[in-house]
Write a protein that holds these residues in place. Structure first.
Motif, PDB file in Angstrom:
ATOM      1  N   SER A  58      59.944  87.673  44.705  1.00 10.36           N
ATOM      2  CA  SER A  58      59.741  88.444  43.020  1.00 10.36           C
ATOM      3  C   SER A  58      60.139  90.007  42.763  1.00 10.36           C
ATOM      4  CB  SER A  58      58.589  87.763  42.572  1.00 10.36           C
ATOM      5  OG  SER A  58      57.602  86.640  42.787  1.00 10.36           O
ATOM      6  N   LEU A  59      59.409  90.769  44.073  1.00 13.56           N
ATOM      7  CA  LEU A  59      59.695  91.659  43.472  1.00 13.56           C
ATOM      8  C   LEU A  59      61.203  92.110  44.127  1.00 13.56           C
ATOM      9  CD1 LEU A  59      58.549  95.230  42.843  1.00 13.56           C
ATOM     10  CD2 LEU A  59      58.375  95.087  45.961  1.00 13.56           C
ATOM     11  N   PHE A  60      62.068  91.414  44.889  1.00 14.14           N
ATOM     12  CA  PHE A  60      63.283  91.955  44.905  1.00 14.14           C
ATOM     13  C   PHE A  60      64.099  90.765  43.660  1.00 14.14           C
ATOM     14  CE2 PHE A  60      66.854  88.997  45.518  1.00 14.14           C
ATOM     15  CZ  PHE A  60      67.978  90.098  46.128  1.00 14.14           C
ATOM     16  N   GLY A  61      63.487  89.370  43.326  1.00 18.21           N
ATOM     17  CA  GLY A  61      64.557  89.583  42.053  1.00 18.21           C
ATOM     18  C   GLY A  61      64.607  90.850  40.780  1.00 18.21           C
ATOM     19  N   LEU A  62      62.605  91.188  40.424  1.00 16.26           N
ATOM     20  CA  LEU A  62      63.196  91.068  39.261  1.00 16.26           C
ATOM     21  C   LEU A  62      63.557  93.147  39.578  1.00 16.26           C
ATOM     22  CD1 LEU A  62      59.445  90.727  38.716  1.00 16.26           C
ATOM     23  CD2 LEU A  62      60.986  90.064  36.911  1.00 16.26           C
ATOM     24  N   ARG A  63      63.517  93.903  40.554  1.00 19.19           N
ATOM     25  CA  ARG A  63      64.159  94.790  41.146  1.00 19.19           C
ATOM     26  C   ARG A  63      65.850  95.601  40.517  1.00 19.19           C
ATOM     27  NH1 ARG A  63      63.622  98.217  47.072  1.00 19.19           N
ATOM     28  NH2 ARG A  63      65.901  99.130  46.483  1.00 19.19           N
ATOM     29  N   CYS A  64      66.747  93.884  41.354  1.00 14.75           N
ATOM     30  CA  CYS A  64      67.946  93.646  41.441  1.00 14.75           C
ATOM     31  C   CYS A  64      68.191  93.849  39.616  1.00 14.75           C
ATOM     32  CB  CYS A  64      68.274  92.556  41.983  1.00 14.75           C
ATOM     33  SG  CYS A  64      70.264  92.236  42.156  1.00 14.75           S
ATOM     34  N   LEU A  65      67.150  92.583  39.163  1.00 15.16           N
ATOM     35  CA  LEU A  65      67.030  92.823  37.341  1.00 15.16           C
ATOM     36  C   LEU A  65      67.581  93.533  36.341  1.00 15.16           C
ATOM     37  CD1 LEU A  65      68.244  90.320  35.244  1.00 15.16           C
ATOM     38  CD2 LEU A  65      65.865  89.692  35.323  1.00 15.16           C
ATOM     39  N   LEU A  66      66.053  94.566  36.354  1.00 18.20           N
ATOM     40  CA  LEU A  66      65.705  95.657  35.525  1.00 18.20           C
ATOM     41  C   LEU A  66      67.130  96.403  36.463  1.00 18.20           C
ATOM     42  CD1 LEU A  66      62.236  95.539  36.122  1.00 18.20           C
ATOM     43  CD2 LEU A  66      63.426  95.106  33.809  1.00 18.20           C
ATOM     44  N   ALA A  67      66.941  96.909  37.692  1.00 19.32           N
ATOM     45  CA  ALA A  67      68.032  97.906  37.849  1.00 19.32           C
ATOM     46  C   ALA A  67      69.442  97.230  37.046  1.00 19.32           C
ATOM     47  CB  ALA A  67      68.444  97.965  39.539  1.00 19.32           C
ATOM     48  N   GLY A 232      51.197  98.130  40.938  1.00 17.00           N
ATOM     49  CA  GLY A 232      52.240  97.217  40.876  1.00 17.00           C
ATOM     50  C   GLY A 232      53.611  97.297  39.792  1.00 17.00           C
ATOM     51  N   VAL A 233      53.304  96.861  39.066  1.00 19.26           N
ATOM     52  CA  VAL A 233      53.747  98.401  37.707  1.00 19.26           C
ATOM     53  C   VAL A 233      54.733  98.822  37.942  1.00 19.26           C
ATOM     54  CG1 VAL A 233      55.010  97.687  35.534  1.00 19.26           C
ATOM     55  CG2 VAL A 233      52.673  96.095  36.305  1.00 19.26           C
ATOM     56  N   ALA A 234      54.426 100.594  38.141  1.00 15.66           N
ATOM     57  CA  ALA A 234      54.876 101.423  38.247  1.00 15.66           C
ATOM     58  C   ALA A 234      55.760 100.974  39.881  1.00 15.66           C
ATOM     59  CB  ALA A 234      53.601 102.254  38.492  1.00 15.66           C
ATOM     60  N   GLY A 235      55.178 100.600  40.832  1.00 15.68           N
ATOM     61  CA  GLY A 235      55.720 100.288  41.701  1.00 15.68           C
ATOM     62  C   GLY A 235      57.525  99.520  41.816  1.00 15.68           C
ATOM     63  N   LEU A 236      57.403  98.707  40.667  1.00 13.81           N
ATOM     64  CA  LEU A 236      58.180  97.889  40.326  1.00 13.81           C
ATOM     65  C   LEU A 236      59.130  98.849  39.314  1.00 13.81           C
ATOM     66  CD1 LEU A 236      60.123  95.574  39.823  1.00 13.81           C
ATOM     67  CD2 LEU A 236      58.764  94.573  38.028  1.00 13.81           C
ATOM     68  N   VAL A 237      59.598  99.222  38.480  1.00 12.28           N
ATOM     69  CA  VAL A 237      59.603 100.175  37.831  1.00 12.28           C
ATOM     70  C   VAL A 237      60.128 101.097  38.678  1.00 12.28           C
ATOM     71  CG1 VAL A 237      59.604 101.938  35.980  1.00 12.28           C
ATOM     72  CG2 VAL A 237      58.334  99.400  35.708  1.00 12.28           C
ATOM     73  N   TRP A 238      59.584 101.523  39.368  1.00 17.01           N
ATOM     74  CA  TRP A 238      60.569 103.033  40.679  1.00 17.01           C
ATOM     75  C   TRP A 238      61.268 102.340  41.262  1.00 17.01           C
ATOM     76  CZ3 TRP A 238      60.773 107.959  39.639  1.00 17.01           C
ATOM     77  CH2 TRP A 238      61.175 108.665  41.336  1.00 17.01           C
ATOM     78  N   VAL A 239      61.553 101.335  42.083  1.00 14.20           N
ATOM     79  CA  VAL A 239      62.164 101.137  43.293  1.00 14.20           C
ATOM     80  C   VAL A 239      63.372 100.649  41.713  1.00 14.20           C
ATOM     81  CG1 VAL A 239      60.387 100.950  45.073  1.00 14.20           C
ATOM     82  CG2 VAL A 239      61.055  98.770  43.059  1.00 14.20           C
ATOM     83  N   ALA A 240      62.871  99.863  40.752  1.00 14.92           N
ATOM     84  CA  ALA A 240      64.480  98.977  39.887  1.00 14.92           C
ATOM     85  C   ALA A 240      65.269 100.219  39.452  1.00 14.92           C
ATOM     86  CB  ALA A 240      63.606  97.924  38.829  1.00 14.92           C
ATOM     87  N   VAL A 241      64.184 101.237  38.711  1.00 13.29           N
ATOM     88  CA  VAL A 241      65.387 101.571  37.598  1.00 13.29           C
ATOM     89  C   VAL A 241      65.467 103.259  38.558  1.00 13.29           C
ATOM     90  CG1 VAL A 241      65.051 103.517  35.658  1.00 13.29           C
ATOM     91  CG2 VAL A 241      64.248 101.052  35.640  1.00 13.29           C
ATOM     92  N   GLY A 242      64.642 104.210  39.306  1.00  9.01           N
ATOM     93  CA  GLY A 242      64.329 105.008  39.670  1.00  9.01           C
ATOM     94  C   GLY A 242      65.410 105.053  41.278  1.00  9.01           C
ATOM     95  N   SER A 243      64.970 104.689  42.211  1.00  6.18           N
ATOM     96  CA  SER A 243      65.514 104.475  43.794  1.00  6.18           C
ATOM     97  C   SER A 243      66.842 103.905  43.237  1.00  6.18           C
ATOM     98  CB  SER A 243      64.970 104.000  44.196  1.00  6.18           C
ATOM     99  OG  SER A 243      63.724 104.188  44.618  1.00  6.18           O
ATOM    100  N   SER A 244      66.714 102.428  42.392  1.00  7.32           N
ATOM    101  CA  SER A 244      68.583 101.824  42.669  1.00  7.32           C
ATOM    102  C   SER A 244      69.596 102.108  41.523  1.00  7.32           C
ATOM    103  CB  SER A 244      67.990 100.342  42.570  1.00  7.32           C
ATOM    104  OG  SER A 244      67.072 100.182  42.809  1.00  7.32           O
TER     105      SER A 244
END
Length: 320
Positions: A58-67, A232-244
């Motif tokens: 889920s984390l990978f998919g959402l990260r990829c989608l948001l990025a 958890g949500v902050a981590g998702l947003v960070w890796v999706a928008v910040g890191s990626s």
């Protein structure tokens, strides 16, 4: 990115002229590149936070989608033309290595590995990228380069075996696989960055992975438990928008201004910064071997980035 030679550049290149206005771009580029390094160093802590609320798929998919959605919005807003058909094969390699392979494999690894452990292993990425790049381009690095690369690999392998109780764990296997696929993506991205602006390379790679992100999100959310928390949500947003995306955006912008050489020197601090964040943000306790191994890898990378002395100059030194 990290495969480029990052030896210290001559002052004549680092400071273009004596006018104050000429030095401002270099300072701004250094700031942007440093911001990118700080962003990258927070990727593993952000992933660890995200795993508190989401399953790995889920984390990978959402990260990829948001990025991908973020990158697509930037491309539309700036009216960036679609790359030529000849570039899409290379973009697929970048997407498979940097957008899909590395995030997925490191997310799976962090289910069993600590962020400090992963930071040391992935600290070998610059050397891995350099090796893959030499194989891809047919370049022939010096013996000193290969000696430093082997030494860095031995340090990381010894660290992982010692930390895993005498044998490599499943998490270590994921991390080493992540090194290889990310190095391939970085190498191909470096080639494409000569033809397209660097940030557009990663932006189009992210857009290319939107279908994968959508499918991964739907399947992951359907079969994995989700327990949303602030961290958890902050981590998702960070890796999706910040890191990626944003991290790579400022990194490439900074590298364009100060050059890959000076920018990649800043990236040497990334594993040590991740160790710091693992203590401050996650409360991890570092083993004595972790900072020692990270510093040893840093030294090995620094050795590979020293420019080789020209043969004529070497002969003159010998004659003297």
């Amino acid at each position: 990115m990290t495969a480029q030679n990052s030896a210290t550049l001559p002052n004549a290149i680092a400071v273009r002229g004596t006018e104050a206005g000429r030095s401002r771009p270099a300072l701004g580029g250094t700031t942007l590149a440093a911001a990118g390094v700080v962003t990258f160093s927070l990727t593993f802590p952000g992933t660890a936070w995200g795993l508190e609320s989401f399953g790995p798929w889920s984390l990978f998919g959402l990260r990829c989608l948001l990025a991908g959605l973020t990158a697509g919005a930037f491309l539309l807003a700036l009216r960036v033309p679609v790359p030529a058909r000849a570039h899409w094969a290379g973009l697929a390699v970048v997407a498979g290595g940097v957008v899909v392979g590395f995030p997925l494999l490191t997310t799976l690894a962090l289910q069993t590995s600590t962020t400090s452990h992963a930071a040391v292993v992935v600290g070998l990425l610059p050397l891995t990228t350099a090796v893959v790049s030499s194989l891809r381009t047919g370049a022939r690095p010096s013996r000193r380069f290969w000696a430093a690369a082997v030494a860095g690999a031995v340090v990381v392998l010894g660290f992982t075996v010692a930390q895993s109780g005498g044998a490599l764990s499943a998490g270590d296997a994921f991390l080493f696989a992540a090194l290889l696929v990310c190095a391939a993506g970085y190498t191909e991205g470096g080639r494409l960055a000569r033809l397209l602006p660097g940030w557009q390379v990663i932006a189009w790679a992210l857009v290319l992975c939107l279908p994968i992100g959508l499918a991964g999100s739907l399947l992951g959310l359907a079969y994995e438990p989700v327990e949303p928390t602030g961290r958890g949500v902050a981590g998702l947003v960070w890796v999706a928008v910040g890191s990626s995306f944003l991290g790579l955006f400022v990194w490439y912008k900074g590298m364009a201004e100060i050059g890959a050489a000076r920018a990649s020197q800043l990236q040497l601090a990334q594993p040590l910064l991740t160790l710091l964040w693992s203590v401050l943000l996650l409360g991890e306790t570092l083993s004595p071997a972790a900072p020692v191994a990270a510093c040893a890898v840093l030294v090995c990378i620094a050795v590979t980035q020293r420019p080789d002395r020209p043969a004529r100059q070497t002969e003159q030194v010998k004659q003297q």
